[in-house]
Design an enzyme around this catalytic site. Structure first.
Site, PDB file in Angstrom:
ATOM      1  N   LYS A 130      -2.103 -28.772  -9.437  1.00 44.02           N
ATOM      2  CA  LYS A 130      -2.067 -28.861  -7.961  1.00 44.02           C
ATOM      3  C   LYS A 130      -1.213 -27.709  -7.451  1.00 44.02           C
ATOM      4  CE  LYS A 130      -0.420 -30.108  -4.382  1.00 44.02           C
ATOM      5  NZ  LYS A 130      -0.163 -29.085  -3.353  1.00 44.02           N
ATOM      6  N   GLU A 156      11.686 -28.744 -12.425  1.00 48.69           N
ATOM      7  CA  GLU A 156      12.357 -27.446 -12.281  1.00 48.69           C
ATOM      8  C   GLU A 156      12.576 -27.228 -10.791  1.00 48.69           C
ATOM      9  OE1 GLU A 156       9.964 -24.562 -14.364  1.00 48.69           O
ATOM     10  OE2 GLU A 156      10.467 -25.439 -16.288  1.00 48.69           O
ATOM     11  N   CYS A 186      14.024 -19.087  -7.144  1.00 48.26           N
ATOM     12  CA  CYS A 186      14.893 -20.231  -7.437  1.00 48.26           C
ATOM     13  C   CYS A 186      16.167 -19.801  -8.146  1.00 48.26           C
ATOM     14  CB  CYS A 186      14.139 -21.255  -8.278  1.00 48.26           C
ATOM     15  SG  CYS A 186      13.522 -20.572  -9.830  1.00 48.26           S
ATOM     16  N   GLU A 226      20.473 -24.473  -0.565  1.00 51.81           N
ATOM     17  CA  GLU A 226      19.545 -23.399  -0.889  1.00 51.81           C
ATOM     18  C   GLU A 226      18.816 -22.943   0.388  1.00 51.81           C
ATOM     19  OE1 GLU A 226      15.884 -24.453  -2.966  1.00 51.81           O
ATOM     20  OE2 GLU A 226      16.286 -22.836  -4.383  1.00 51.81           O
TER      21      GLU A 226
END
Ligand code: NAD
Length: 487
Positions: free
Chosen positions: A181, A256, A289, A384
């Site tokens: 996906k 992750e 990331c 973040e």
């Protein structure tokens, strides 16, 4: 362009799902927008629970034969997929750049070769994977790596095909079948991968691609009782929803997630190297990331480090990612730009100072930003941003550097700039991070484990760690003296 195809720079991309070896359209669609100029590239099939059920059924049906396919044959097909990626490398690169706005030159020279390498690496690692034998009182303990079953792989938009194949390749190598996906902002290269895999001879139903909004089909994917593994790369809030949904069937998860990683610059560092490492954090417009977004710099060199950083950052060019000279491209979506600017404006309002940047640049770009005078417990240091926004704080002692580095809820990575190997060893031992780089950044062997601690993730993938996740590891104990048990 047909009803179910869009064209990017002359490359035709099918806009439908890929289920059981066939293209399947949904009744509804969603628009795919290029971050380069905001243009609509085309309409993509908008998956529903019905297509999810069909894809899981196809993956379930294809599983026994794929799992029983000899390793050497699975490896051969994965190498053929890699050949297909290499053959279509230019096409994949331009389609990905148009879809997610990352640099064409990176896609050509780094990302797409790595996509091919993902398949080659896991094909080769599969052949090397050991069946270990142990002995207990004459009994043989034989360890085998059994394929686990249909695996749902959910991926983000910041490095779409690279992150997808980082999961698809080991899952297929392990003998699992896959329902991929991709992120709704970047659906295109996953569709091309389905074509490439089919051309390479991957049997129908072994790889399925379902397009659509995670908020609409995520739950159907992650709560399905026939799904044996879920590997997810994305944000912490989505990971929480997936974990809750997977709990119904106790489906094993690999997560992750995000980061707020530090770059620690000690006074004994090569400051030019440190400044080079620092400007690298603007790569992919800060949508990485692993980015070391928090600079922690020893007080005595902070001024000089900042001077060199500002000089190097000033040389970066921002613009069309298809232009070879561009260093920083657009951000993925107007919503992402709004989010980035929100973080920056709140930080400035609460006393931060912009050394550079601090504002949008037109409709698609954010100015490379460095903020200082930021408090450790402030939002800009703790959360973040996922844009070209970095912060700088200073420290007086090594202990303070370690304390600041570890003082967020994340633990994905850390980067050290130091000229002292003993210090590097001492500091590394105290850092909470899945990866620590010393005097370098972003280099990693695929044999090595990859993942995050705390809210940066659950589990590790890479090399044998990937097979650990995608397999049901089995221990078979056999009696000594032929087949009679004298235990
Ligand atoms: P996101 O969590 O919004 O979306 C990721 C994927 O999850 C998309 O495919 C989305 O459609 C899907 N999704 C959304 N809701 C879902 C649900 N309820 N159930 C199942 N799937 C659902 O993340 P994003 O904005 O696409 O990506 C950015 C994030 O990814 C950042 O936090 C970044 O740090 C992280 N990231 C982590 C790594 C890593 O390896 N640790 C790598 C790249 C990006």
């Amino acid at each position: 362009m047909t009803e179910h195809t869009l064209t990017v720079a002359g490359v035709a991309v099918d806009t439908r799902h890929w289920i059981g070896g066939e293209r399947v359209a949904s009744t509804e669609t969603f628009p795919d927008v290029s971050p380069i100029d905001g243009s609509v590239l085309g309409e993509i099939s908008r998956g529903t629970a019905m297509e999810v059920a069909a894809a899981v059924a196809a993956a379930k049906a294809a599983f026994p034969a794929w799992a029983a396919t000899p390793r050497a044959e699975r490896a051969r097909i994965l190498h053929a997929v890699a050949d297909g990626v290499e053959k279509r490398l230019e096409e994949l690169a331009i389609v990905e750049t148009t879809d997610n706005g990352a640099l064409l030159r990176s896609h050509r020279r780094g990302v797409m070769p790595r996509v091919a390498h993902n398949f080659r690496f896991f094909a080769d690692w599969l052949l090397k994977l050991e069946h270990e034998d142990f002995e207990t009182r004459g009994h043989t303990n034989h360890v085998s790596w059994d394929p686990a079953g249909p695996s749902v792989l959910i991926t983000p938009w910041n490095a779409p095909l690279m992150l997808a194949t980082w999961k698809v390749a080991p899952a297929l190598a392990a003998g699992n079948t896959v329902i991929l996906k991709p992120a709704e902002w970047t659906p295109l290269t996953a569709s091309l991968l389905a074509d490439i895999a089919a051309e390479a001879g991957l049997p129908a139903g072994v790889l399925n691609v379902v397009q659509g909004y995670g908020s609409e089909i995520g739950d159907a994917l992650t709560s399905h009782p026939d799904v044996r593994r879920i590997s997810f790369t994305g944000s912490v809030p989505t990971a929480r929803r997936i974990a809750a949904s997977a709990a119904a069937n106790l489906t094993p998860l690999s997560l992750e997630l995000g980061g707020k990683s530090p770059l620690l610059v000690f006074a004994d560092a090569d400051l030019d190297l440190a400044a080079d490492l620092a400007v690298e954090q603007y790569d992919n417009a800060g949508q990485v990331c692993l980015a070391a977004t928090r600079f922690l710099v020893e007080e005595s060199v902070a001024e000089e480090f900042t001077r060199r950083f500002v000089e190097k950052a000033g040389q970066l060019t921002q613009g069309d990612p298809r232009d070879e000279a561009t260093d920083i491209g657009p951000n993925i979506h107007p919503r992402q730009l709004e989010k980035i600017d929100g973080f920056v404006q709140r930080a400035l309002a609460s006393g931060a100072r912009a050394v550079i940047g601090g504002h949008r640049k037109g409709a698609q770009y954010y100015a490379p930003t460095l903020l200082t005078d930021v408090a450790q417990d402030s939002e800009i240091v703790q959360e973040e941003v996922f844009g070209p926004v970095l912060t700088l704080q200073t420290f007086a002692t090594e202990a303070e550097a370690v304390r600041l580095a570890n003082d967020t809820r994340f633990g994905l990575a850390a980067t050290l700039a130091t000229g002292d190997p003993e210090r590097a060893e001492r500091v590394t031992a105290q850092l909470v991070a899945g990866t620590v780089w010393t005097n370098c950044f972003f280099v990693r062997d695929l044999q090595a484990p990859f993942g995050g601690s705390r809210h940066s993730g659950v589990g590790r993938e890479g090399g044998t760690w990937s097979f650990d996740f995608y397999c049901d590891v089995k221990n078979t104990v056999t009696a000594p003296n032929g087949w009679r048990n004298h235990g």
